[in-house]
Motif scaffolding. Structure first.
Motif, PDB file in Angstrom:
ATOM      1  N   MET A 180      30.794  48.045  34.933  1.00  0.00           N
ATOM      2  CA  MET A 180      31.622  46.883  35.163  1.00  0.00           C
ATOM      3  C   MET A 180      33.088  47.324  35.128  1.00  0.00           C
ATOM      4  SD  MET A 180      31.677  43.312  33.013  1.00  0.00           S
ATOM      5  CE  MET A 180      30.138  42.696  33.635  1.00  0.00           C
ATOM      6  N   LYS A 181      33.811  46.949  36.169  1.00  0.00           N
ATOM      7  CA  LYS A 181      35.220  47.322  36.242  1.00  0.00           C
ATOM      8  C   LYS A 181      36.036  46.534  35.233  1.00  0.00           C
ATOM      9  CE  LYS A 181      35.617  48.657  41.056  1.00  0.00           C
ATOM     10  NZ  LYS A 181      36.303  48.371  42.315  1.00  0.00           N
ATOM     11  N   ALA A 182      37.068  47.167  34.730  1.00  0.00           N
ATOM     12  CA  ALA A 182      37.953  46.505  33.765  1.00  0.00           C
ATOM     13  C   ALA A 182      39.051  45.756  34.521  1.00  0.00           C
ATOM     14  CB  ALA A 182      38.540  47.512  32.801  1.00  0.00           C
ATOM     15  N   THR A 183      38.636  44.811  35.346  1.00  0.00           N
ATOM     16  CA  THR A 183      39.588  43.989  36.091  1.00  0.00           C
ATOM     17  C   THR A 183      39.309  42.527  35.785  1.00  0.00           C
ATOM     18  OG1 THR A 183      38.129  43.854  38.008  1.00  0.00           O
ATOM     19  CG2 THR A 183      39.739  45.647  37.994  1.00  0.00           C
ATOM     20  N   PHE A 184      40.254  41.703  36.110  1.00  0.00           N
ATOM     21  CA  PHE A 184      40.076  40.259  35.944  1.00  0.00           C
ATOM     22  C   PHE A 184      40.747  39.599  37.146  1.00  0.00           C
ATOM     23  CE2 PHE A 184      41.132  36.159  33.681  1.00  0.00           C
ATOM     24  CZ  PHE A 184      39.838  35.714  33.658  1.00  0.00           C
ATOM     25  N   ASN A 185      40.054  39.671  38.283  1.00  0.00           N
ATOM     26  CA  ASN A 185      40.660  39.195  39.518  1.00  0.00           C
ATOM     27  C   ASN A 185      40.441  37.701  39.735  1.00  0.00           C
ATOM     28  OD1 ASN A 185      38.029  39.013  40.437  1.00  0.00           O
ATOM     29  ND2 ASN A 185      38.093  40.981  41.468  1.00  0.00           N
ATOM     30  N   LYS A 186      40.939  37.214  40.841  1.00  0.00           N
ATOM     31  CA  LYS A 186      40.945  35.788  41.125  1.00  0.00           C
ATOM     32  C   LYS A 186      39.534  35.191  41.206  1.00  0.00           C
ATOM     33  CE  LYS A 186      43.721  32.802  44.012  1.00  0.00           C
ATOM     34  NZ  LYS A 186      44.616  32.744  45.165  1.00  0.00           N
ATOM     35  N   LYS A 187      38.582  35.953  41.714  1.00  0.00           N
ATOM     36  CA  LYS A 187      37.208  35.452  41.855  1.00  0.00           C
ATOM     37  C   LYS A 187      36.532  35.235  40.505  1.00  0.00           C
ATOM     38  CE  LYS A 187      36.344  37.552  46.321  1.00  0.00           C
ATOM     39  NZ  LYS A 187      35.561  38.539  47.059  1.00  0.00           N
ATOM     40  N   GLU A 188      36.973  35.946  39.485  1.00  0.00           N
ATOM     41  CA  GLU A 188      36.370  35.841  38.154  1.00  0.00           C
ATOM     42  C   GLU A 188      36.965  34.711  37.324  1.00  0.00           C
ATOM     43  OE1 GLU A 188      35.837  39.608  36.005  1.00  0.00           O
ATOM     44  OE2 GLU A 188      36.598  40.549  37.822  1.00  0.00           O
ATOM     45  N   ILE A 234      30.216  36.139  35.585  1.00  0.00           N
ATOM     46  CA  ILE A 234      30.915  35.406  34.536  1.00  0.00           C
ATOM     47  C   ILE A 234      32.263  34.934  35.069  1.00  0.00           C
ATOM     48  CG2 ILE A 234      31.942  35.531  32.252  1.00  0.00           C
ATOM     49  CD1 ILE A 234      29.923  37.729  31.593  1.00  0.00           C
ATOM     50  N   LYS A 235      32.476  33.630  35.024  1.00  0.00           N
ATOM     51  CA  LYS A 235      33.777  33.062  35.378  1.00  0.00           C
ATOM     52  C   LYS A 235      34.437  32.620  34.077  1.00  0.00           C
ATOM     53  CE  LYS A 235      33.132  31.680  40.077  1.00  0.00           C
ATOM     54  NZ  LYS A 235      34.278  31.573  40.939  1.00  0.00           N
ATOM     55  N   THR A 236      35.697  32.980  33.905  1.00  0.00           N
ATOM     56  CA  THR A 236      36.372  32.799  32.630  1.00  0.00           C
ATOM     57  C   THR A 236      37.703  32.085  32.787  1.00  0.00           C
ATOM     58  OG1 THR A 236      35.392  34.886  31.938  1.00  0.00           O
ATOM     59  CG2 THR A 236      37.163  34.042  30.586  1.00  0.00           C
ATOM     60  N   ALA A 237      38.031  31.260  31.787  1.00  0.00           N
ATOM     61  CA  ALA A 237      39.341  30.609  31.702  1.00  0.00           C
ATOM     62  C   ALA A 237      39.825  30.719  30.264  1.00  0.00           C
ATOM     63  CB  ALA A 237      39.240  29.151  32.118  1.00  0.00           C
TER      64      ALA A 237
END
Length: 125
Positions: free
Chosen positions: A1-9, A47-50
């Protein structure tokens, strides 16, 4: 799993957020709480996160935004703890403390919450 937090997530849907608070489960390690819910979605994001910070305790937007940046960054760096699952989830991290946190505190609490989430979900399978 990439250590990114892009717009789709990112969790942005008002409908999904409302469902999250009405039907979701909660895990807390003061001053951070995770509300999560198993969901179905047509996209392949697992996983979608806020993140959210109370306006009651932090009147200045600068302070709220700083805490939200800390929450997002610590989630981004530690989301590898949650293994690749076949289910989809929505997450909401809530900061409920009254004082400005240090990054080390936020990161340790996020790690603990994610580990507790993994333990609960693997136990329920």
């Amino acid at each position: 799993m990439k250590a990114t937090f892009n717009k789709k997530e990112r969790l942005k849907s008002k409908k999904q957020i409302d469902l999250l608070f009405t039907e979701g489960k909660s895990i807390a390690k003061y001053p951070i709480r995770l509300v999560y819910r198993k969901t179905t979605s047509e996209d392949d994001i697992k996983i979608k996160t806020a993140v959210s910070v109370s306006k009651r305790h932090f009147k200045n937007a600068v302070d709220r935004n700083h805490i939200k940046r800390l929450l997002r960054e610590s989630y981004r760096k530690n989301k590898y703890i949650v293994p690749y699952t076949t289910h989809q989830f929505t997450f909401m991290f809530l900061y409920s403390g009254k004082e400005m946190p240090e990054y080390s505190l936020v990161e340790s609490k996020i790690k603990g919450i994610l580990q507790k989430f993994v333990d609960q979900e693997l136990a329920s399978k």
